[in-house]
Design an enzyme around this catalytic site. Structure first.
Site, short mmCIF file in Angstrom:
data_model
loop_
_atom_site.label_atom_id
_atom_site.label_comp_id
_atom_site.label_asym_id
_atom_site.label_seq_id
_atom_site.Cartn_x
_atom_site.Cartn_y
_atom_site.Cartn_z
N LYS A 45 39.09 15.28 35.65
CA LYS A 45 40.63 15.77 35.05
C LYS A 45 41.93 16.98 36.10
O LYS A 45 42.68 16.88 35.84
CB LYS A 45 40.59 15.49 33.82
CG LYS A 45 39.95 14.01 33.34
CD LYS A 45 40.68 12.95 33.78
CE LYS A 45 40.57 12.40 32.86
NZ LYS A 45 42.04 11.12 33.23
N TYR B 20 31.55 16.05 28.22
CA TYR B 20 32.73 15.20 29.12
C TYR B 20 32.32 15.72 30.63
O TYR B 20 32.43 14.27 31.12
CB TYR B 20 34.33 16.01 28.66
CG TYR B 20 35.03 15.23 28.94
CD1 TYR B 20 35.45 14.16 28.66
CD2 TYR B 20 35.78 16.17 30.08
CE1 TYR B 20 36.43 13.41 29.28
CE2 TYR B 20 37.08 15.09 30.12
CZ TYR B 20 37.02 14.06 30.54
OH TYR B 20 38.75 13.36 30.67
#
Length: 259
Positions: free
Chosen positions: A164, A157
């Site tokens: 995020k 990720y």
């Protein structure tokens, strides 16, 4: 879905790329609950894919919006003001990082790549909220899409994790600032969903397999599960929910992702 649940409400959906997009699942479920829609497409190249979705959803407003161009954002909200004079729901379902920055070690990501990822994936939500605020005269709901990689390290990720995390933190601060106007702000954190955006994450199929096997419900969520949650949260049933990150992942976040 009760077709009268959100009758009369107006929603702006940003982030539909095709019929597999989470944003499409949200638009579909809101439409079924009586919401009138405004949807956007990124550019002329993307429009041909979104056209098929627009034909089905029949939005009142269908317009271009490249969030890196503030004039595009401003134009969308001007059109909403002209046609509706109000906005009740905003869904921000867009994220981007350059492939070379996303797929490499985070300490090697470029400054330009980091800033672009933050601009599109986080700061554009703040800018849209600022334009939406005066149109939400009777309150409203703002939604952004996150992922568990904001909280814990999820293999591959990479750069999107801190981006995020910034988005989820922004949601909390926005909720406090906008609460007096009865505007609620919520981050949604679905489990892995196979979308166009997810294709840029390495070994994503392995992540989906692990989520199915290890989640308490032993299932994967789909775009309509996310849309159903948005529809509930936009209704008066959830009128006292704001500032939270809501997980829609079959409980997988309580188990944890593999390194």
């Amino acid at each position: 879905m009760d077709p009268k649940l959100l009758a009369g409400k107006k929603a702006l959906i940003v982030g539909i790329a095709n019929e597999h997009s989470i944003a499409y699942g949200c638009a579909h479920m809101l439409k079924s609950a009586g919401v009138e829609l405004a949807i956007t497409y990124l550019n002329d190249k993307a429009k041909s894919f979104v056209d098929k979705v627009a034909d089905q959803l029949q939005p009142t407003i269908y317009t271009r919006c490249d969030v890196t161009n503030d004039e595009d954002i401003k134009s969308v909200f001007q059109e909403i003001d002209t046609k509706w004079h109000q906005l009740d729901i905003l869904i921000h379902s867009i994220a981007f990082a350059p492939k070379e920055d996303l797929q490499g070690p985070i300490v090697e990501c470029s400054k330009d790549g980091f800033l672009l990822a933050m601009d599109i994936s986080c700061h554009s939500f703040l800018r849209m909220a600022n334009y939406a605020k005066p149109l939400m005269k009777n309150g409203g709901s703002l939604f952004a899409m996150s992922f568990y990689g904001a909280e814990k390290v999820v293999e591959n990720y990479n750069l999107m994790g801190p981006v995020k995390a910034a988005l989820e933190s922004s949601v909390r601060y926005m909720a406090v600032e906008l609460g007096p106007q009865k505007i609620r702000v919520i981050a949604l954190s679905p489990g892995p969903v196979k979308t166009r955006a997810a294709s840029g994450i390495g070994k994503f199929d392995e992540l989906m397999l692990h989520a199915r096997e290890k989640s308490p419900l032993q299932t994967l969520v789909d775009i309509f599960d996310v849309g159903a949650m948005v529809t509930f949260l936009a209704s008066d049933y959830a009128k006292n929910i704001t500032g939270d990150t809501i997980y829609i992942d079959g409980g997988y976040h309580i188990v944890g992702y593999p390194k």
